[in-house]
Design an enzyme around this catalytic site. Structure first.
Site, mmCIF file in Angstrom:
data_model
loop_
_atom_site.group_PDB
_atom_site.id
_atom_site.type_symbol
_atom_site.label_atom_id
_atom_site.label_comp_id
_atom_site.label_asym_id
_atom_site.label_seq_id
_atom_site.Cartn_x
_atom_site.Cartn_y
_atom_site.Cartn_z
ATOM 1 N NE ARG A 147 62.025 22.788 18.994
ATOM 2 C CZ ARG A 147 60.815 22.256 18.687
ATOM 3 N NH1 ARG A 147 61.028 21.096 18.449
ATOM 4 N NH2 ARG A 147 60.068 23.015 18.373
ATOM 5 C CG ASP A 197 56.260 21.013 23.821
ATOM 6 O OD1 ASP A 197 55.262 20.936 23.294
ATOM 7 O OD2 ASP A 197 57.714 20.425 23.463
HETATM 8 O O1 MRU Z 1 57.476 22.090 17.973
HETATM 9 P P1 MRU Z 1 57.055 20.545 18.007
HETATM 10 O O2 MRU Z 1 56.635 19.847 16.712
HETATM 11 O O3 MRU Z 1 58.228 19.816 18.770
HETATM 12 O O4 MRU Z 1 55.986 20.506 19.209
HETATM 13 C C1 MRU Z 1 55.246 19.308 19.546
HETATM 14 C C2 MRU Z 1 54.205 19.658 20.353
HETATM 15 O O5 MRU Z 1 53.838 20.869 20.783
HETATM 16 C C3 MRU Z 1 53.464 18.356 21.204
HETATM 17 O O6 MRU Z 1 52.259 18.700 21.246
HETATM 18 C C4 MRU Z 1 54.246 18.115 22.469
HETATM 19 O O7 MRU Z 1 55.643 18.233 21.972
HETATM 20 C C5 MRU Z 1 53.842 16.739 23.051
HETATM 21 S S1 MRU Z 1 54.528 15.548 22.148
HETATM 22 C C6 MRU Z 1 53.837 14.178 22.926
#
Ligand code: MRU
Length: 356
Positions: A88, A240
């Site tokens: 990812r 992220d």
């Molecule tokens: O696509 P995802 O479900 O992995 O996205 C997750 C998020 O956007 C969260 O807010 C981010 O990873 C922070 S997790 C503590």
């Protein structure tokens, strides 16, 4: 945190396998899945059986350990590291964790690689749990202050799932909420549904329910009117990738919530462990934004009246759809960053002072 009153972490190593909670099956089924090979780890990240920046970092770390278990040849481990990093693109924790593992293994003898890899992967996960707990203790201060002024339930809006399911334990955005609840401060959470994958509805609301925290799921476009009505005391979201200038990249739609919060004088906090900081990229436009399969938009999965899981098409068959998974919120819309070291302004000076 708890699921059906039993304490779990989101990932652990047992019987030569990595165990995860399969998040594609929640909220309707609770399934613990085994990852036996590094390919299983790459796949789990890609199809989002595990997701959330800190948890994909932890999974990538264990992925390196699984690679070492299969074949401790340095070339194989290096190739596996590349595949993990590419699984990812947006969350920086993935590269951070893989680099930390490779660094740790760089001068280790072949027959010790597996043991050291397992130890370091566990250390990365233990550290994340500790950091998320500290984020909670630090963020609790903000909730407590609002409660002391208001003397009534504190309404907090969150987007996506930056809960314990996105980390190893506690969560980032949810950790201050869990700490406030434990302290007896009345809290209520507005949970953005978070289309297209519904991490808010499927994961955040689920985990809050398991901890008995009052919450209400809202459509993603509802936050604005709630803020205009004075029904949101603060927003807390995750990230992220946090740039050194304080810009934050998080689940698509975060930016719009930050704009609405700014327009309505609602404090907008971002909670993060330092593993989410990218010290290299200088501008939000240079962050790689994941674009996922448009089927995540055009199809919806749910449980029918016979308790069977079904996936259905909701768009016109001929329509095209675009599925950008993240957006960037400029630092100017962020009231503060809640980190394991304390709360700071979203700015390069404040971040440098706190972490460098
Ligand atoms: O696509 P995802 O479900 O992995 O996205 C997750 C998020 O956007 C969260 O807010 C981010 O990873 C922070 S997790 C503590």
């Amino acid at each position: 945190m708890k699921i059906q009153n039993k304490e779990y972490r989101t990932i652990w190593f047992e019987d030569n396998m990595v165990k995860i909670i399969d998040q594609t099956k929640l909220p309707h089924q609770f399934i613990i899945k085994d990852l036996r090979t590094v390919k299983d780890a790459v796949n789990a990240i890609k199809i989002m059986e595990v997701r959330g920046a800190p948890l994909i970092g932890g999974t990538a770390a264990y992925g390196i350990a699984l690679a070492a278990q299969e074949n401790n040849d340095p070339e194989f481990i290096k190739k596996s590291a590349e595949e993990l990093i590419q699984s990812r693109p947006t969350a920086i924790n993935l590269k951070w964790a893989v680099d930390r593992m490779l660094n740790k293994l760089s001068s280790v003898k072949n027959d010790e690689v597996l043991n050291i890899a397992l130890k370091e992967a566990k250390e990365i996960c233990d550290e994340d749990e500790k950091f998320c707990e500290s984020i909670g203790i630090n963020g609790l201060e903000i909730i407590e202050k609002i409660y002391n002024n208001k003397k009534d339930t504190v309404n907090i809006l969150t987007h996506c799932n930056a809960g314990w399911l996105a980390t190893i334990n506690w969560g980032t955005a949810t950790s201050p909420i869990y700490h406030a609840h434990k302290k007896g401060i009345p809290v209520h959470v507005w949970v953005d549904e978070t289309r297209p994958r519904n991490q808010g509805a499927n994961l955040t609301s689920y985990e809050l329910n398991e901890e008995n925290i009052p919450n209400t799921i809202i459509a993603d476009n509802t936050g604005g009117i709630l803020m205009q009505r004075g029904d949101v005391d603060m927003c807390i979201v995750g990230t992220d990738r946090t740039l050194s200038n304080g810009d934050v990249c998080n689940k698509i739609g975060t930016y719009l919530k930050a704009l609405a919060a700014h327009d309505n004088n609602v404090p907008f906090y971002v909670a993060l462990p330092s593993s989410t900081i990218d010290w290299e990229i200088k501008e939000g436009k240079d962050i790689p934004i994941e674009e996922r399969n448009s089927e995540e938009l055009s199809h919806v999965e749910g449980m029918d009246e016979n308790n069977e899981i079904k996936k259905v098409l909701i768009y016109p068959k001929k329509s095209k759809a675009m599925n950008l998974a993240f957006d960037v919120t400029p630092a100017k819309y962020v009231t503060g960053l809640i980190t394991e070291k304390g709360i700071c302004e979203a700015s390069s000076d404040a971040l440098k002072k706190m972490f460098k």
